[in-house]
Scaffold this active site. Structure first.
Site, mmCIF file in Angstrom:
data_model
loop_
_atom_site.group_PDB
_atom_site.id
_atom_site.type_symbol
_atom_site.label_atom_id
_atom_site.label_comp_id
_atom_site.label_asym_id
_atom_site.label_seq_id
_atom_site.Cartn_x
_atom_site.Cartn_y
_atom_site.Cartn_z
ATOM 1 N N GLU A 89 0.802 -1.218 0.000
ATOM 2 C CA GLU A 89 0.000 0.000 0.000
ATOM 3 C C GLU A 89 0.840 1.276 0.000
ATOM 4 O OE1 GLU A 89 -3.073 0.302 -0.428
ATOM 5 O OE2 GLU A 89 -4.132 -1.466 0.279
ATOM 6 N N GLU A 145 -4.011 -10.547 -0.253
ATOM 7 C CA GLU A 145 -4.872 -10.481 0.931
ATOM 8 C C GLU A 145 -6.273 -10.847 0.474
ATOM 9 O OE1 GLU A 145 -4.629 -6.709 3.029
ATOM 10 O OE2 GLU A 145 -2.457 -6.659 2.760
HETATM 11 C C1 IPT Z 1 -5.245 -3.763 3.626
HETATM 12 C C2 IPT Z 1 -3.851 -3.647 4.182
HETATM 13 O O1 IPT Z 1 -2.897 -4.021 3.245
HETATM 14 C C3 IPT Z 1 -3.639 -4.465 5.408
HETATM 15 O O2 IPT Z 1 -2.443 -4.047 6.012
HETATM 16 C C4 IPT Z 1 -4.792 -4.332 6.348
HETATM 17 O O3 IPT Z 1 -4.907 -3.005 6.739
HETATM 18 C C5 IPT Z 1 -6.033 -4.730 5.636
HETATM 19 O O4 IPT Z 1 -6.256 -3.899 4.544
HETATM 20 C C6 IPT Z 1 -7.260 -4.612 6.494
HETATM 21 O O5 IPT Z 1 -7.130 -5.171 7.742
HETATM 22 S S1 IPT Z 1 -5.563 -2.281 2.767
HETATM 23 C C7 IPT Z 1 -7.293 -2.030 2.660
HETATM 24 C C8 IPT Z 1 -7.543 -0.585 2.353
HETATM 25 C C9 IPT Z 1 -7.888 -2.860 1.586
#
Ligand code: IPT
Length: 998
Positions: free
Chosen positions: A415, A491
Site C-alpha cells: 500500500e 490479501e
Molecule cells: C489492507 C492492508 O494491506 C492491510 O495491512 C490491512 O490493513 C487490511 O487492509 C485490512 O485489515 S488495505 C485495505 C484498504 C484494503
C-alpha cells in the site's frame, strides 16, 4: 512563544537518508564459529517527551544513570510501563508533512554495560541490531557509531577499535518518530523500541563478509546446482552429497528438491580462512512459466496467511518459541505459505520456514498508506529524494534473507501507491537476485512485478481474472504482459471477528483456474494487547483503549488466531477448506473418491480411516487402503459393507486422512483432511408410543395448561415446561452485529448493521393478535414489528402436546417489502442458567454460520454452555451450531430439557442476552446472568467478509420470506417443581428479564 524551525539541515531523525555509519548489509546467520555476545537483558532506560529534551552526555562513560529505570531489551518501552501503544490503520498519527515529525517525539535513551568474555580474541567485531523502531543513534564507549532507520531491518556497525575488555558502555537513543515513520505506516500498533536482538559478533581476519547460496533444481534432470558466492573465497562442503567445492565453483548433482511440502534440507558448511558457518541448503527453482508460478517445474498453490509478528504481552518482540509455535499451528492447519506482512520478520523465522516447509513472500518494510488520506501528495515512493532510503530498505531485506529456500518471492512493500521509487527497488532487486519473482500489489499496471496480485477482489472478479478475462489496462503492452501473469490474492478473506465467510468459494476458484494460485488470508493473528481489569480478569485491548487521539478500534483484531494464539473458528474452517486431500463420498456406490491436492507430495505419508455412526454413535470403524496417489491424482476406494447400515436411525460415514508417522510439525494420527456423508437411506426409527394428545385447558391464575406446558392465557407465552421456568419463545430476528455486518464501503449492502438498526430490528415489538384454544391446539398469533416502521413479520405459533412432549409449529409471513436480509429467523427463549451443559446431535464441535460451516461435522457433542461461546476480542454474535437435530440442556444433576427440531435448527445458547452481547466492548464486559438465552434458529444470515472485502454471497443471504418450522420440547429427569409452587415469587432457578422486547 513559537520556536523557529530548525535552521539548516534537518536533524538525522528527520532527514530522508537511511542513516550514517552502517556497514554494507549482508546475509544473516544464526551461528558461526565466530564469537558472539548477546546484549539482550536488563538495560537502563530514560524516556523523554521530545527528541532534544536531553543532551548526549548520557552516552559518555561515567554518566550516572543509577536513577534510571531498568528496561528489558528486546522490548517496546510502551509495553513496559513507559508511554502507551497507539493503533491506526491507514492514517498517520501525526500531521503529514514529510519528512518532518512532531516535536512531541517520545525518545528513549538506553544504556547497556558489558564486559567481554575472558577469551574474547580482540580484533574486528560488529555490533548488530536486528530491529529498532523507528530511528536510533548509537555510541559505544562515548564514540558515536552512527544513526539508522528501517525498523524491521538489520544494521551493523564496526566496533572492534572501540571495544574494551571491561566496562563497555553502549548508548542507544531511540526516537519513536522519524522520517522513516512515513515509510512504516503498516496497519498495526505504533510501538517504538529496541524490539529485536542486539548482538556483538567477532569478525576474525578472513571472516565471511557476505555470501550468497545459489541452489537450484532442474526437474527434468533431477539435478541440483550449487554455487556459493563468498567474500572472501572459501570452500563449501555438503557431506551428504559428497561435495567439497570452492566458493565460486558451480556443481550439479542428483538431489532431492526442497518444497514447502517436502522441505528437504542438506547440511553444509561454508569455510573461509577466518570463519566456518553451518548452512542448511535447499535446492529449488521458482519461475513463472506459461503464465503460471512454478516451483521445481510444478504449479504451486498458496494456502497462505499474512503474518504480522505479534504477541499479546510483548508486541513485535517475539521469542523463538513463539515463532515456532506460529509455524506449527500453521502447518497443523494446512497453511503452506506466509506473506510477511508488511516487513521482513525476525530473521530466525525464515530458518524455521526452511526447516518446517512454508513458501514465503518476503515483504520489505515499506508502507506509505497514509498518503491516501491526502490524495497521495508527496508520497515518498514517488519522490526521488527518498529513493536512496527505499533502495537501502530493499538491499537490507534481500541481503539478509537471500539464502533461504523458503523465500520464493520478494515483495516491495504494501500500500504505497505508485512511483519511481518502487521501480528503482524492483530494478535493484532484479539485478541482485534474478532467481525470484517480484511482487507488489499496489500498482495495477504491474510494470515492476512478475505476478499479478490483488487484495480483497471478490469471487466474481477473481473468477474473471482466473479466465484471464479481467478488465483491460489502458496500455495494451502492459495489459498483455499482465494478462500473461499468474495471479495471487495477497490479501483476501478478512478474518475479523466472526468469519471469514466465503472461503470455500474462493478455494474452488483456486482449484479450478490454473492462473489463480491461491492467496493469503488477512491475517494470521489478532493484535489484541493483554490487559487486566482491576479485579484481575484478563482481556485484550484494541485501538482506543489507550486514549489515542486517532484510532481504528478493533480493526487490529482480524486474525485467524486470537491474540493468545488459540485458533478461532475461522482457522478451523480455513483448515478444512484448504485441505490438501479431497475425499468425496458416494454412499449409493459404497465408495469414496480420494484426490491428492498436494503440489508435490504423494499420499504415502497419510493413513486413511473410516467410521460409521448411527445417530451419532459409532458402530464400526476401520482403516481404508488408499493408494499412494501422486499430486493431482484421484482414485475410487471401496467402503466396506456393514451390517449396521440396516440399523434404524441416521447413518453417517466419516473418512479421515491422518498423518501415518510423526512429522516435524505434528504427531502421527494428526488429522489432515476428512469428509462426511450420509448413508444412502436413513432407516426410520420406530416411534415410541407418544400417548394421546392433550387438550389445552384454562386454569386459575390466568394460565393455560397444555400437557407439560403452562402458558400465560393473555399473551400465550410459555411460562413453565414441567417444573422449569421459561421465558416463552418469541420470534427473534436480531443478532449482535458481527464485524462483517459493519463493513463499510466494500459492502454491497452498505453498513448492514446500520440499516438493520434503522429498521429497528434490535427493538422489535411483539403484538399479540390472538390467543385461541381450539381442539388440541393453543394458537397464538403475533405481529412482530419495530416502532416507526410498517414492515412486519406475522408469526403464528401453534402449540400441541402428546405425552410429555410439547410441540411448537411456527409459521412466519413477512409483511411489506423488506429491503435487507434478516440477521436471523428463529425462536429465542430464556431458561434457568442452572442448565449449564449442552449436548446435541448435529453439527459441531465448533461454531458455524451458513458460509462458515465446512468444518462442522455431524455427531453427538457435549459442552459446558460457557465453552460454547467464542471469545471474539470485540464481543459479537457467535457460537451457533449448525444442523442440530436435537439438543439437551442439562443441570449438574443430569435433569434438564430436550429440544427436537423438525428436521433441524441452528442452536445457540449463551448466559447473556443479545443486548448484553451487543453492548459489550470487551470480553470482560460479559457477565453470566441468571438466564440462559437459547436461540433455535430456522435460518441465519451468513457472515461474509465485508469488514474488508465482499459481503455475504447470494446463496447465504437470509431474505425475509415465508417460513415454517417446528420444535418439540420435553423435560428430562422429571419435573422438579409444580407450576403452583413456582408462581410464588422468583427463585434462583427462574430466568431474569432481559429487559428489552421479551
Ligand atoms: C489492507 C492492508 O494491506 C492491510 O495491512 C490491512 O490493513 C487490511 O487492509 C485490512 O485489515 S488495505 C485495505 C484498504 C484494503
Amino acid at each position: 512563544m513559537h520556536e523557529a524551525p530548525p535552521p539548516g539541515p534537518l536533524p538525522y531523525y528527520e532527514d530522508v537518508s537511511p542513516g550514517t555509519g552502517a556497514l554494507p548489509p549482508r546475509a544473516w546467520t544464526a551461528v558461526s564459529d565466530a564469537r558472539r555476545v548477546s546484549l539482550a537483558g536488563a538495560w537502563r532506560f530514560r524516556l523523554s517527551p521530545t527528541a532534544q529534551a536531553e543532551d548526549e552526555s548520557f552516552a559518555r562513560p561515567g554518566f550516572d544513570c543509577s536513577h534510571w529505570d531498568v528496561l528489558p531489551v528486546p522490548s517496546h518501552w510502551t509495553l513496559q510501563g513507559h508511554g502507551s501503544p497507539a493503533y491506526t490503520n491507514i492514517r498517520y498519527p501525526f500531521p503529514v508533512d514529510p519528512p518532518r515529525v512532531p516535536t512531541e517525539n517520545p525518545t528513549g535513551d538506553h544504556l547497556r554495560f558489558f564486559d567481554l568474555p575472558d577469551d574474547w580474541p580482540g580484533g574486528a567485531a560488529v555490533l548488530r541490531f536486528d530491529g529498532v523502531d523507528s530511528c536510533a543513534r548509537v555510541w559505544l564507549n562515548g564514540e558515536e557509531l552512527g544513526t539508522f532507520k528501517g525498523s524491521r531491518l538489520p544494521v551493523e556497525f564496526e566496533v572492534g577499535e572501540v571495544l574494551r575488555p571491561r566496562g563497555n558502555v553502549l548508548a542507544v537513543r531511540v526516537h519513536q518518530w522519524s522520517s522513516g515513520s512515513y515509510l512504516e505506516d503498516q496497519d498495526m500498533w505504533w510501538m517504538p523500541g529496541i524490539f529485536r536482538d542486539v548482538t556483538l559478533i567477532e569478525r576474525p581476519e578472513g571472516a565471511v563478509a557476505d555470501f550468497f547460496v545459489h541452489c537450484s533444481y532442474d526437474h527434468l534432470t533431477g539435478e541440483g546446482t550449487l554455487l556459493v558466492e563468498c567474500d572472501p573465497q572459501g570452500t563449501v562442503s555438503v557431506p551428504e552429497l559428497g561435495l567439497d567445492i570452492a566458493t565460486g565453483q558451480s556443481v550439479s548433482v542428483p538431489v532431492e528438491p526442497w518444497s514447502a511440502e517436502v522441505p528437504r534440507l542438506y547440511d553444509a558448511e561454508l569455510a573461509t580462512e577466518g570463519e566456518r558457518i553451518p548452512l542448511r541448503i535447499g535446492f529449488r527453482t521458482v519461475a513463472v512459466e506459461d503464465g503460471v508460478l512454478k516451483a521445481n517445474g510444478r504449479r504451486i498453490l498458496f494456502r497462505g496467511v499474512n503474518r504480522h509478528e505479534f504477541d499479546p504481552d510483548h508486541g513485535r518482540a517475539l521469542d523463538l518459541e513463539t515463532m515456532r509455535r506460529d509455524l506449527l499451528l500453521m502447518k497443523q492447519h494446512n497453511v503452506n505459505a506466509v506473506r510477511t506482512s508488511h516487513y521482513p520478520p525476525h530473521p530466525a523465522f525464515l530458518d524455521l520456514c526452511d526447516e518446517l516447509g512454508v513458501w514465503v513472500v518476503d515483504e520489505c518494510d515499506l508502507e506509505t498508506h497514509g498518503f491516501l488520506e491526502v490524495g497521495w501528495r508527496r508520497n515518498p515512493v514517488d519522490d526521488e529524494q527518498w529513493t536512496p532510503a527505499l533502495l537501502d530498505r530493499a538491499a537490507r531485506m534481500v541481503e539478509r534473507d537471500k539464502n533461504h529456500p523458503s523465500v520464493v518471492m520478494w515483495s516491495l512493500g504494501n500500500e504505497c501507491g505508485t512511483g519511481s521509487g518502487l521501480s528503482a527497488m524492483a530494478a535493484w532487486i532484479r539485478r541482485r537476485d534474478p532467481s525470484r519473482p517480484i511482487h507488489y500489489e499496489g500498482d495495477r499496471s504491474c510494470r515492476d512485478v512478475d505476478v499479478y496480485s490483488r487484495m480483497y477482489a471478490d469471487h466474481a472478479e477473481t473468477e474473471a481474472i482466473g479466465r484471464r478475462e479481467e478488465d483491460p489496462l489502458e496500455d495494451p503492452t502492459l495489459d498483455a504482459r499482465r494478462r500473461a501473469m499468474p495471479f495471487v490474492l495477497c490479501e483476501y478473506a478478512h478474518a475479523m471477528g466472526n468469519g471469514p465467510g466465503g472461503l470455500a468459494e474462493y478455494q474452488r476458484l483456486f482449484e479450478t483456474y490454473e492462473r489463480c494460485q491461491g492467496g493469503f488470508v488477512w491475517e494470521w493473528i489478532d493484535h489484541g494487547l493483554r490487559r487486566r481489569t482491576p479485579d484481575g480478569r484478563t482481556y485484550f485491548a484494541y485501538g482506543g483503549d489507550f486514549g489515542e487521539e486517532l484510532h481504528d478500534g478493533n480493526f487490529v483484531c482480524d486474525g485467524l488466531v486470537f491474540p493468545d494464539r488459540t485458533p478461532s473458528p475461522g482457522l478451523v474452517e480455513f483448515k478444512k477448506v484448504i485441505e490438501p486431500v479431497r475425499i468425496a463420498g458416494d454412499a449409493a456406490r459404497g465408495l469414496v473418491t480420494v484426490t491428492n491436492l498436494h503440489d508435490v507430495a504423494d499420499l504415502s505419508g497419510l493413513a486413511f480411516r473410516w467410521t460409521y455412526e448411527v445417530d451419532g454413535e459409532r458402530t464400526d470403524a476401520g482403516p481404508l487402503k488408499v493408494p499412494a496417489l501422486g499430486p493431482g491424482e484421484s482414485a475410487e476406494v471401496e467402503l466396506p459393507v456393514l451390517a449396521a447400515a440396516s440399523r434404524p436411525g441416521e447413518g453417517w460415514w466419516t473418512v479421515r486422512a491422518l498423518l501415518a508417522e510423526d512429522t516435524a510439525w505434528a504427531p502421527s494420527g494428526h488429522e489432515v483432511a476428512w469428509t462426511q456423508f450420509a448413508a444412502e437411506h436413513a432407516v426410520p426409527r420406530a416411534r415410541a408410543a407418544e400417548g394421546a394428545p392433550h387438550t389445552p385447558r384454562r386454569v386459575e391464575g390466568g394460565l393455560v395448561v397444555l400437557g407439560p406446558g403452562t402458558f400465560d392465557a393473555a399473551t400465550g407465552t410459555l411460562r413453565y415446561l414441567d417444573g422449569t421456568a421459561v421465558r416463552g419463545p418469541q420470534l427473534d430476528v436480531w443478532r449482535a452485529p458481527v464485524d462483517n455486518d459493519m463493513g463499510s464501503e466494500w459492502h454491497q449492502d452498505g453498513r448492514l448493521d446500520n440499516r438493520w438498526r434503522a429498521l429497528g430490528l434490535h427493538r422489535m415489538h411483539h403484538r399479540v393478535d390472538r390467543v385461541s384454544v381450539g381442539g388440541d391446539t393453543l394458537t397464538v398469533a403475533t405481529r412482530v414489528a419495530a416502532a416507526a416502521s410498517d414492515l412486519a413479520l406475522r408469526a403464528v405459533f401453534s402449540w400441541s402436546a402428546t405425552g410429555d412432549r410439547l410441540r411448537l409449529a411456527v409459521e412466519v409471513e413477512p409483511e411489506g417489502d423488506w429491503p435487507v436480509p434478516l440477521p436471523r429467523l428463529g425462536l429465542r427463549l430464556g431458561l434457568p442458567a442452572a442448565l449449564e451443559t449442552a449436548e446435541w446431535f448435529g453439527g459441531g464441535p465448533g461454531e458455524a454460520y451458513p458460509d462458515t460451516r465446512q468444518a462442522s461435522r455431524i455427531g453427538r457433542w457435549r459442552s459446558p454452555v460457557a465453552d460454547l461461546q467464542t471469545p471474539y476480542v470485540r464481543p459479537q454474535e457467535n457460537g451457533a451450531r449448525a444442523d442440530v437435530r436435537w439438543a439437551r440442556l442439562l443441570r449438574a444433576d443430569g435433569s434438564g430439557l430436550r429440544i427436537e427440531g423438525e428436521p433441524s435448527f441452528w442452536f445457540t445458547a449463551r448466559p447473556w442476552s443479545t443486548r448484553e452481547l451487543e453492548q459489550a466492548r470487551h470480553t470482560h464486559d460479559l457477565v453470566a446472568g441468571e438466564t440462559l438465552w437459547v436461540h433455535l434458529d430456522h435460518a441465519v444470515h451468513g457472515v461474509g467478509t465485508a469488514a474488508c472485502g465482499p459481503g455475504v454471497l447470494p446463496q447465504y443471504r437470509l431474505a425475509a420470506a415465508p417460513a415454517a418450522f417446528a420444535v418439540t420440547f420435553r423435560t428430562e429427569g422429571g419435573g422438579r417443581e409444580t407450576p403452583s409452587t413456582l408462581r410464588s415469587g422468583r427463585r434462583p432457578d427462574a430466568p431474569a428479564d432481559e429487559g428489552d422486547d421479551l
